[in-house]
Design a protein around this motif. Structure first.
Motif, PDB file in Angstrom:
ATOM      1  N   UNK A 171       0.899  -1.293   0.058  1.00 40.45           N
ATOM      2  CA  UNK A 171       0.001   0.178  -0.047  1.00 40.45           C
ATOM      3  C   UNK A 171       1.421   0.727   0.209  1.00 40.45           C
ATOM      4  N   UNK A 172       0.300   2.045  -0.842  1.00 42.40           N
ATOM      5  CA  UNK A 172       1.344   3.413  -1.192  1.00 42.40           C
ATOM      6  C   UNK A 172       0.441   4.614  -0.146  1.00 42.40           C
ATOM      7  N   UNK A 173      -0.721   4.314   0.410  1.00 43.96           N
ATOM      8  CA  UNK A 173      -1.581   5.460   0.916  1.00 43.96           C
ATOM      9  C   UNK A 173      -2.225   5.403   2.527  1.00 43.96           C
ATOM     10  N   UNK A 174      -1.013   4.892   3.228  1.00 50.09           N
ATOM     11  CA  UNK A 174      -1.212   4.796   4.740  1.00 50.09           C
ATOM     12  C   UNK A 174      -0.206   4.337   5.649  1.00 50.09           C
ATOM     13  N   UNK A 175       0.702   4.300   6.412  1.00 49.36           N
ATOM     14  CA  UNK A 175       1.546   4.531   7.290  1.00 49.36           C
ATOM     15  C   UNK A 175       1.136   3.952   8.512  1.00 49.36           C
ATOM     16  N   UNK A 177      -5.645   3.817  -3.775  1.00 52.35           N
ATOM     17  CA  UNK A 177      -4.880   2.158  -4.393  1.00 52.35           C
ATOM     18  C   UNK A 177      -4.862   2.352  -5.770  1.00 52.35           C
ATOM     19  N   UNK A 178      -3.565   2.007  -6.248  1.00 51.62           N
ATOM     20  CA  UNK A 178      -2.916   1.581  -6.998  1.00 51.62           C
ATOM     21  C   UNK A 178      -2.285   0.342  -7.702  1.00 51.62           C
ATOM     22  N   UNK A 179      -3.001  -0.322  -6.360  1.00 49.23           N
ATOM     23  CA  UNK A 179      -2.463  -2.276  -7.199  1.00 49.23           C
ATOM     24  C   UNK A 179      -4.031  -2.996  -6.704  1.00 49.23           C
ATOM     25  N   UNK A 180      -3.422  -3.747  -6.620  1.00 44.04           N
ATOM     26  CA  UNK A 180      -4.805  -4.686  -5.203  1.00 44.04           C
ATOM     27  C   UNK A 180      -4.701  -5.239  -4.782  1.00 44.04           C
ATOM     28  N   UNK A 181      -3.615  -5.676  -4.406  1.00 41.54           N
ATOM     29  CA  UNK A 181      -2.583  -6.074  -3.632  1.00 41.54           C
ATOM     30  C   UNK A 181      -2.891  -4.418  -2.286  1.00 41.54           C
ATOM     31  N   UNK A 219       4.016  -5.593  -9.295  1.00 41.08           N
ATOM     32  CA  UNK A 219       3.623  -5.606  -8.098  1.00 41.08           C
ATOM     33  C   UNK A 219       4.105  -6.238  -7.255  1.00 41.08           C
ATOM     34  N   UNK A 220       4.295  -7.478  -7.167  1.00 44.32           N
ATOM     35  CA  UNK A 220       5.298  -8.245  -6.135  1.00 44.32           C
ATOM     36  C   UNK A 220       6.236  -8.416  -6.120  1.00 44.32           C
ATOM     37  N   UNK A 221       7.140  -8.078  -7.903  1.00 42.54           N
ATOM     38  CA  UNK A 221       8.572  -7.797  -7.942  1.00 42.54           C
ATOM     39  C   UNK A 221       9.325  -7.502  -8.902  1.00 42.54           C
TER      40      UNK A 221
END
Ligand SMILES: *[C@@H]1O[C@H](CO)[C@@H](O)[C@H](O)[C@H]1NC(C)=O
Ligand SMILES: *[C@@H]1O[C@H](CO)[C@@H](O)[C@H](O)[C@H]1NC(C)=O
Ligand SMILES: *[C@@H]1O[C@H](CO)[C@@H](O)[C@H](O)[C@H]1NC(C)=O
Ligand SMILES: *[C@@H]1O[C@H](CO)[C@@H](O)[C@H](O)[C@H]1NC(C)=O
Ligand SMILES: *[C@@H]1O[C@H](CO)[C@@H](O)[C@H](O)[C@H]1NC(C)=O
Ligand SMILES: *[C@@H]1O[C@H](CO)[C@@H](O)[C@H](O)[C@H]1NC(C)=O
Length: 479
Positions: A55-59, A189-193, A453-455
């Motif tokens: 995820x890019x949008x939370x920390x 989010x820009x990815x499903x994961x 996204x995963x690799x």
């Protein structure tokens, strides 16, 4: 009916649900359910921490007695401190919430889905947009225990919101009249994961990090297995997918119809990981917008598959009419000629709510499995039928879920994905009628990036190696 097919498939490939769902009443994976004693708190209280990977949008940052959760898109900073400990003071905090929370309310269907995946729906006091809730057990809880938000009465809603420890809402949905609101931006989010990983965000409120970590590890491993297999099997024959919608003339659009092709990042991500290509409708923004059906149809000329997300319920003939396809013209469009038109409304509540806005947000692996099934018919042996995607051209029926379909109200909802490692992926058969017209050439009109996204490191290597080497590299890496 479709669930029966799915169940049969799951049995056939001996696939227990990959994620271990918690049974009702279990406290496994929930830490520190008690408050800190009056002697005060010291030392690190949060033994199991969540770490954000996709995820890019939370920390989330951990301190001895509190955690700081940030929604970077909504600029929310939430201080979650162990109940009984001294409330800390954090610069820029939007809200201070004592945890683990015992009572919560949620406005969005995705928040409700994350809560049920964690098996902590016994803490839910109110839900918004309740007629659209599709989960069988949340429907049953709404009929018995959970109070819907009293949406017609602002005073009453205000009372309900103040009466719970935390209110989950979406940016823009909040009245700003309480100090216990927590926003969440998983939908951006820009990815499903990345979307799925928001389970860790919600888990932090329940000290349920252990559950979230284990569920997400299982989802992401299963997702990456699906993506790896799709990448190795379907690199040479990747259909072009377009996510479309039609809005009929109404008071919301000045009585002027419009058509859209979505550019949502997570859809690019999913389509690529499914071994397909996303139609590049160009331009920035969440969608390319068309005010004439002719322009819209022209943009769709290269699409092999259409996924229609229009907010209407209609037949395939209605869709062709709304899209402006004249009778006899269907053969001009690969997607119409092949009848590859799907809607993600395969599972609905009795009131017509869509599960599409609940379970697939959490279970990215099941979602990817569905997109693969749409892009590559016959990917698994047996008659695999997607969970959420309904073949509109075949008039496939909707599966209706009601409260009576719930077997255990307080158990964690199960991941509906099959276990990828148990599936023997079939080669793409170019002679299959669904592939007729699918072009092997990969032009700049569509996105054909194989980075995943995963690799990340493998993706970088692939990009450097150039497209000619892609198939070979993929084959070598995936053994
Ligand atoms: C969040 O903060 C940034 C930088 O201050 C600002 O550009 C953005 O508009 C804010 N977003 C929201 C949703 O308030
Ligand atoms: C709205 O809710 C308030 C608080 O519960 C109640 O006093 C009032 O009568 C309600 N108004 C209507 C129109 O039902
Ligand atoms: C407040 O919450 C309690 C349970 O925690 C419930 O019994 C009561 O009905 C709630 N009041 C309102 C106005 O929602
Ligand atoms: C709404 O439609 C009318 C008639 O077509 C047009 O004159 C008007 O400018 C439109 N308004 C907006 C806000 O687009
Ligand atoms: C999509 O098309 C536009 C315009 O042709 C191009 O500038 C852009 O790079 C393309 N995007 C991708 C991701 O290929
Ligand atoms: C829900 O329950 C009804 C009534 O028992 C049953 O007919 C239907 O097949 C069930 N639906 C699902 C999706 O399990």
């Amino acid at each position: 009916m479709k669930l029966a097919v799915l169940a049969a498939l799951a049995a056939a490939i001996a696939a227990p649900a990959p994620a271990r769902a918690q049974s009702a009443g279990s406290t496994q994976g929930l830490q520190d359910t008690g408050c800190v004693g009056s002697d005060g708190a010291s030392g690190a209280l949060f033994a199991t921490k969540a770490e954000v990977k996709y995820a890019k949008l939370f920390s989330i940052a951990y301190h001895d007695t509190y955690k700081v959760l940030s929604d970077k898109a909504a600029n929310g900073t939430y201080v979650l401190y162990q109940c009984g400990s001294q409330r800390p003071s954090v610069a820029g905090a939007s809200a201070y919430i004592p945890v683990p929370v015992k009572s919560v309310a949620a406005w969005s269907t995705s928040a409700a889905a994350f809560i049920e995946a964690l098996g902590v729906q016994d803490r839910v006091q109110n839900l918004g947009t309740s007629p659209s809730i599709t989960s069988a057990c949340l429907q049953q809880l709404l009929a018995t225990v959970i109070k819907p938000f009293d949406e017609g009465n602002a005073t009453s809603v205000d009372e309900q919101e103040r009466n719970t420890t935390v209110v989950f809402n979406m940016p823009g949905g909040d009245e700003g009249n309480t100090d216990n609101t927590v926003l969440s931006s998983e939908y951006l989010e820009t990815s499903a994961l990345g979307r799925s990983e928001w389970i860790k965000y919600f888990a932090a409120f329940f000290n349920a990090e252990e559950r979230a970590n284990s569920l997400f590890d299982s989802i992401s491993a299963n997702y990456n297995c699906f993506a790896d297999k799709a990448d190795s099997k379907y690199n040479q024959l990747r259909p072009v997918v377009a996510w479309t919608s039609y809005a009929a003339p109404s008071s919301f659009n000045n009585n002027t119809a419009y058509w859209q092709i979505s550019n949502a990042g997570f859809k690019y991500d999913l389509v690529r990981d499914a071994g397909a290509r996303m139609l590049n409708a160009s331009a920035g923004g969440p969608a390319a917008m068309f005010t004439s059906s002719a322009a819209f149809l022209a943009a769709l000329t290269k699409a092999d598959i259409v996924i229609d997300e229009s907010f209407v319920s209609y037949t395939y003939d209605d869709l062709l009419k709304n899209y402006g396809v004249a009778s006899g013209d269907a053969k001009k469009y690969p997607w119409a000629a092949a009848g590859r038109v799907y809607r993600p409304d395969g599972i609905q509540s009795t009131a017509g709510g869509l599960d599409w806005f609940e379970a697939p947000v959490v279970y990215a692996d099941a979602l990817l499995q569905d997109v693969i099934a749409v892009a590559h018919p016959g990917f698994a042996k047996g008659n695999y039928s997607p969970i959420w995607f309904r073949d509109l051209s075949e008039s496939e029926p909707v599966v209706v879920v009601g409260a009576s379909n719930c077997t255990d109200m307080y158990a964690a909802r199960r991941d509906p994905a099959a276990t990828c490692s148990a599936i023997d992926f079939q080669n793409a058969d170019p002679a299959h009628p669904d592939y007729s017209g699918v072009s092997a050439s990969q032009t700049g009109d569509v996105v054909h990036d194989v980075s995943r996204s995963g690799a990340a490191s493998r993706a970088a290597a692939l990009q450097a190696a150039g497209s000619a080497a892609i198939a070979i590299l993929a084959a070598v890496c995936l053994i």
